[in-house]
Design an enzyme around this catalytic site. Sequence first.
Site, short mmCIF file in Angstrom:
data_model
loop_
_atom_site.label_atom_id
_atom_site.label_comp_id
_atom_site.label_asym_id
_atom_site.label_seq_id
_atom_site.Cartn_x
_atom_site.Cartn_y
_atom_site.Cartn_z
CD1 TRP A 157 -1.90 -2.08 2.27
CD2 TRP A 157 -2.89 -1.47 0.37
NE1 TRP A 157 -2.89 -2.99 2.00
CE2 TRP A 157 -3.51 -2.64 0.84
CE3 TRP A 157 -3.33 -0.89 -0.82
CZ2 TRP A 157 -4.56 -3.25 0.18
CZ3 TRP A 157 -4.39 -1.49 -1.48
CH2 TRP A 157 -4.99 -2.67 -0.98
CG HIS A 176 2.96 7.41 -4.40
ND1 HIS A 176 3.46 8.02 -5.53
CD2 HIS A 176 1.73 6.98 -4.74
CE1 HIS A 176 2.57 7.95 -6.49
NE2 HIS A 176 1.51 7.33 -6.04
N PRO A 177 0.77 6.29 -1.34
CG PRO A 177 -0.99 7.03 -0.02
CD PRO A 177 0.05 7.51 -0.97
CB CYS A 178 0.29 1.77 -4.63
SG CYS A 178 1.91 2.10 -5.26
N GLY A 179 -2.42 2.16 -3.23
CA GLY A 179 -3.79 1.66 -3.31
C GLY A 179 -4.79 2.54 -2.61
#
Lengths: 225, 339
Positions: A157, A176-179
């Site tokens: 995440w 940087h939260p990908c999800g």
Amino acid sequence: MNSGREVIDGRLTVEGFSVAARAFADKWKTHNQSLPPWSWVPLINRTLLLSNQQEEGYLSLENILILSSLEESTEDESLNVATECSEKEEPVDHTILVQNQENEAHYYDFHIVYSASYKVPVLYFRGYCSGGQPLSLDVIKKDLPSCSVSLLLQSKWTFITQEEHPYLNRPWFKLHPCGTEDWIKLLSQSSISAGCQMPVELYLVSWFSVVGQVVGLRIPLEMLN
Amino acid sequence: MANEAVKYVWEGAIPLQIHLHKSDVASHPAPPPALVLAPRIGYLPLLIPHIKPYFKDSLPPGEDSIWFDYKGVPLKWYIPTGVLFDLLCAEPERPWNLTIHFRGYPSNILIPCEGEDFVKWNFVNSLKEAQYIINGNCKNVMNMSQSDQEDLWTSVMNGDLDAYTKLSPKLKMATIEDDFSRKASLSSPQSRQGATEMDVAGQVKTARVPVRLYVRSINQDFENLEDVPEIDTWDDISYLNRPFEFLREEGKCFTLRNAIESLLPEFIGDKAQTSGEERSKDDDTEEADGLLREMGEIKLARIQGIEMKLEIPFSWVVNNLMNPEFYLHISVLVKAPQR
């Protein structure tokens, strides 16, 4: 057409972000008095003289003094944060003030900035000594709650990268939260099954309840109401 | 088969004259400057292996941390070289005189660059972001095999358009289309990659285009570009990393001017979009010249070194002049609005 009042697909419009930001800052001030309040920094661009009709900006929480405990001590994984004394508020001391290994005070700035590309908020932060020298990520990691950090950094995440702040022309760290949109959607499910869409005012509160933990900033449960 | 414009973009290069900073000169006499041809779509750190041999005998002992400056302004290595040139030299300087440093990296201003991996990471992340904007997700980039990703990056590093053209369809980028480009592609045999995504993309009502806008604002009017004052710091430039959004509609086509103005609503004053609406422009900016002057004026828009006529269809600009990471970089010089 999304008026910006709703959270759709876990994402926010720029108008929604402004609304959510102010709601977040207000709730924080009410429920989280052990920490200074967030302030809204409008983007009135120096070189573009007319201000935007829709006010864009970001949330800022700065000069947070962090004194990390020595490794063996507390079970309590949340950050030992001391408040800055200001003329307006009385210092509220909830912490064990233990000097960190380097024997110096570390200060942190946090900014919540809207990403127009991903349509989600992004957390930027930086650490520095009292002399202003920036802290490296290795030093910063020692200040953060070890358990949360290793868990979250290993998950898909989130990850921390060093990038230029979108507005300040300086290197900052970015979480940087990908999800983001995926887990916001999950959080929204519970509102939907209760019969209502997640109102945009709660977006940042929900978002921060997850993201804040990486940097050791807990929010009280009352804020989620 | 890549079209002419894309070839032009990939072959574009800037002649650089690189001077070793005097504090790094440990030899006598000081070495002459190095002359290097820098690809526009490339990045300055990638030139280091070509430049360092010229200076290695002159350097003081110790470890290198290399950075460049132009007239004292440290150069942001993650911005493509061509964009830096278009932005920082109002009047193009040929060769472009830069200073190279091997010590004293300004880490309070520049994010670190410790080798080619950093440049590659920056490229891949921009590509992911661009794909997210165009397709609504970045799964194609994420799902690309490690070796394909490597090969794609290598093709960009080497300026190898043929290799890039073979690999980029794997990205399955949706085509950026409005009425103009749709009609144009019907009448020409040339087709853009990404055709498989067209059906999906066609169902999307709002299209988004990755744009990075670099804006310099000047207060006074000027006759020639040489009269434009130099940049002292990056604070003189506004950077907008914000997609251009438009509704796909029958008969609708956008010019470059429409796109820039929608990203800079300050320049159309009262006609700025209402809140909550997509930023689609179909109105004329011809009216009320006086009003324009009050509001500010786009003096110059440069893309890939070309001074663009603002009435060019935006879809043509994007499809032909974008960088390999699918971003369109636009350097804009504006005359600030008068109060």
